[in-house]
Scaffold this motif. Structure first.
Motif, short mmCIF file in Angstrom:
data_model
loop_
_atom_site.label_atom_id
_atom_site.label_comp_id
_atom_site.label_asym_id
_atom_site.label_seq_id
_atom_site.Cartn_x
_atom_site.Cartn_y
_atom_site.Cartn_z
N PHE A 12 44.33 35.33 46.57
CA PHE A 12 45.13 35.78 45.78
C PHE A 12 44.95 35.60 44.21
O PHE A 12 44.86 36.78 43.46
N LEU A 13 44.32 34.38 43.88
CA LEU A 13 44.10 34.44 42.43
C LEU A 13 42.84 35.25 42.10
O LEU A 13 42.86 35.63 40.79
N ALA A 14 42.01 35.47 43.14
CA ALA A 14 40.67 35.98 42.67
C ALA A 14 41.03 37.50 42.56
O ALA A 14 40.42 38.25 41.71
N GLY A 15 42.01 37.97 43.36
CA GLY A 15 42.55 39.31 43.36
C GLY A 15 43.33 39.71 42.03
O GLY A 15 43.26 40.68 41.75
N ILE A 16 43.98 38.73 41.40
CA ILE A 16 44.58 38.84 40.32
C ILE A 16 43.50 39.28 39.19
O ILE A 16 43.70 40.23 38.47
N GLY A 17 42.60 38.44 38.99
CA GLY A 17 41.48 38.83 38.08
C GLY A 17 40.75 40.07 38.35
O GLY A 17 40.45 40.92 37.35
N ALA A 18 40.47 40.21 39.77
CA ALA A 18 39.63 41.46 40.11
C ALA A 18 40.53 42.81 39.85
O ALA A 18 39.99 43.70 39.13
N GLY A 19 41.62 42.71 40.31
CA GLY A 19 42.69 43.80 40.24
C GLY A 19 42.85 43.98 38.51
O GLY A 19 42.88 45.21 38.07
N LEU A 20 43.28 43.20 37.61
CA LEU A 20 43.54 43.22 36.31
C LEU A 20 42.22 43.78 35.53
O LEU A 20 42.05 44.98 34.86
N GLY A 21 40.82 43.31 35.99
CA GLY A 21 39.78 43.89 35.51
C GLY A 21 39.42 45.27 35.79
O GLY A 21 38.92 46.27 35.22
N THR A 22 39.99 45.83 36.96
CA THR A 22 39.67 47.17 37.40
C THR A 22 40.64 48.08 36.97
O THR A 22 40.24 49.29 36.43
N GLY A 23 42.05 47.73 36.85
CA GLY A 23 42.98 48.68 36.29
C GLY A 23 43.01 48.87 34.88
O GLY A 23 42.99 49.86 34.37
N PHE A 24 42.47 47.69 34.05
CA PHE A 24 42.28 47.84 32.57
C PHE A 24 40.88 48.50 32.02
O PHE A 24 40.99 49.04 31.15
N ALA A 25 39.89 47.75 32.58
CA ALA A 25 38.70 48.09 32.22
C ALA A 25 37.67 48.74 33.24
O ALA A 25 36.45 48.95 32.73
N GLY A 26 38.01 49.03 34.32
CA GLY A 26 37.32 49.71 35.37
C GLY A 26 36.02 48.76 35.82
O GLY A 26 35.00 49.57 36.20
N MET A 27 36.22 47.69 35.68
CA MET A 27 35.08 46.77 36.25
C MET A 27 35.22 46.63 37.79
O MET A 27 36.26 46.91 38.71
N SER A 28 34.03 46.35 38.24
CA SER A 28 33.70 46.05 39.63
C SER A 28 34.63 44.63 40.02
O SER A 28 34.38 43.63 39.27
N ALA A 29 35.21 44.63 41.10
CA ALA A 29 35.88 43.33 41.88
C ALA A 29 35.01 42.33 41.94
O ALA A 29 35.29 41.20 41.99
N ALA A 30 33.52 42.70 42.14
CA ALA A 30 32.62 41.73 42.70
C ALA A 30 32.53 40.69 41.41
O ALA A 30 32.22 39.54 41.56
N ALA A 31 32.66 40.98 40.13
CA ALA A 31 32.46 40.15 38.91
C ALA A 31 33.38 38.99 38.94
O ALA A 31 32.94 38.17 38.34
N VAL A 32 34.61 39.25 39.67
CA VAL A 32 35.50 38.06 39.79
C VAL A 32 35.40 37.36 41.13
O VAL A 32 35.28 36.14 41.28
N ILE A 33 35.51 38.13 42.08
CA ILE A 33 35.95 37.79 43.54
C ILE A 33 34.60 37.09 44.01
O ILE A 33 34.72 35.84 44.77
N THR A 34 33.31 37.52 43.85
CA THR A 34 32.22 36.90 44.49
C THR A 34 31.92 35.37 43.93
O THR A 34 32.00 34.66 44.82
N PRO A 35 31.97 35.17 42.66
CA PRO A 35 31.75 33.59 42.45
C PRO A 35 33.02 32.77 42.76
O PRO A 35 32.70 31.57 43.19
N VAL A 36 34.18 33.42 42.88
CA VAL A 36 35.21 32.46 43.28
C VAL A 36 35.21 32.33 44.78
O VAL A 36 35.33 30.97 45.16
N LEU A 37 35.09 33.04 45.62
CA LEU A 37 34.67 32.90 47.08
C LEU A 37 33.43 31.98 47.43
O LEU A 37 33.68 31.12 48.24
#
Length: 257
Positions: free
Chosen positions: A9-34
């Protein structure tokens, strides 16, 4: 199970904010966290991250399109080029020893965030629409080649590179740049996740479900806020999100070691 839920859930928060605000890939956040906190193999963690990106990017793209903040025509041109040259970059990287290139994207995320904070993108749609369509299409192809090759060669940074090039080279105003980026990422993430799952399978269905739901929720919230925000405010928010994500992922990278 509780640990999986909290981490995902915490990884999803960072990934979701990055996607919605900056168009970033979720992999930038979720991968290192998992990888760091749940010991999920890196290849399968990337697959989960890309799968989380599919719905999050699609919903974000729908929100940006509803607010007329997407350039679909040139987005499609760039998307096809990115997909083709991602395979080219991936092939070349298999022939060349790459050790630290993957870390560049994390530091570039911080740099790009600071750029939006201290040198905001204030391009207007009016000035953007004055650009020659043919010139814009050619630039989309050339930029797609660069983004795709870097993404395939380094293995990360596609969304970040798109945002940088769309605003700096193609002269997009920030909302249209993010909207076009998430539009492209929805398709590239689907292709990437499908290939990862076909080759490596799914490490944990619960983690996948938690990440997808959390990323989708926060991406939708971020996209709605972004489309209502004033340009100056959106630049600051986007910059803050990018810097935070960059710093956190760098920390996770070193914690993992």
């Amino acid at each position: 199970m509780l640990l999986k839920f909290i981490v995902s859930f915490l990884a999803g928060i960072g990934a979701g904010l990055g996607t919605g605000f900056a168009g970033m890939s979720a992999a930038a956040v979720i991968t290192p966290v998992l990888v760091t906190f749940l010991d999920i193999p890196a290849y399968q963690a990337v697959g989960i991250a890309l799968a989380s990106d599919v719905l999050a990017s699609a919903v974000s793209a729908w929100t940006y399109n509803k607010n007329k903040n997407i350039d679909i025509k040139n987005g499609l041109i760039m998307m096809v080029t990115v997909l083709v040259f991602t395979f080219v970059g991936s092939y070349v990287s298999s022939l060349v020893p790459v050790t630290t290139m993957g870390n560049i994207s994390m530091f570039m995320t911080v740099f790009l965030g600071l750029r939006f904070i201290f040198k905001p993108v204030m391009t207007t749609k009016q000035s953007m629409e004055q650009a020659d369509p043919k010139s814009k299409a050619i630039k989309s192809v050339l930029c797609g080649m660069v983004i795709g090759f870097i993404c395939g060669f380094v293995g990360a940074g596609g969304g970040m590179m798109m945002l940088l090039i769309l605003t700096s080279v193609l002269g997009y105003e920030l909302k249209t740049a993010v909207g076009t980026s998430v539009f492209i990422m929805a398709f590239t993430a689907f292709t990437g996740s499908a290939s990862h799952f076909a080759i490596g399978g799914v490490a944990d269905w619960w983690v996948l479900a938690f990440c997808v739901i959390s990323t989708l929720l926060w991406a939708q919230i971020a996209a709605k806020v972004a489309n209502k925000a004033k340009p100056a405010t959106l630049n600051r928010i986007t910059g803050a999100v990018l810097v935070t994500i960059g710093v956190v992922t760098i920390c996770f990278e070193y914690l993992g070691k």
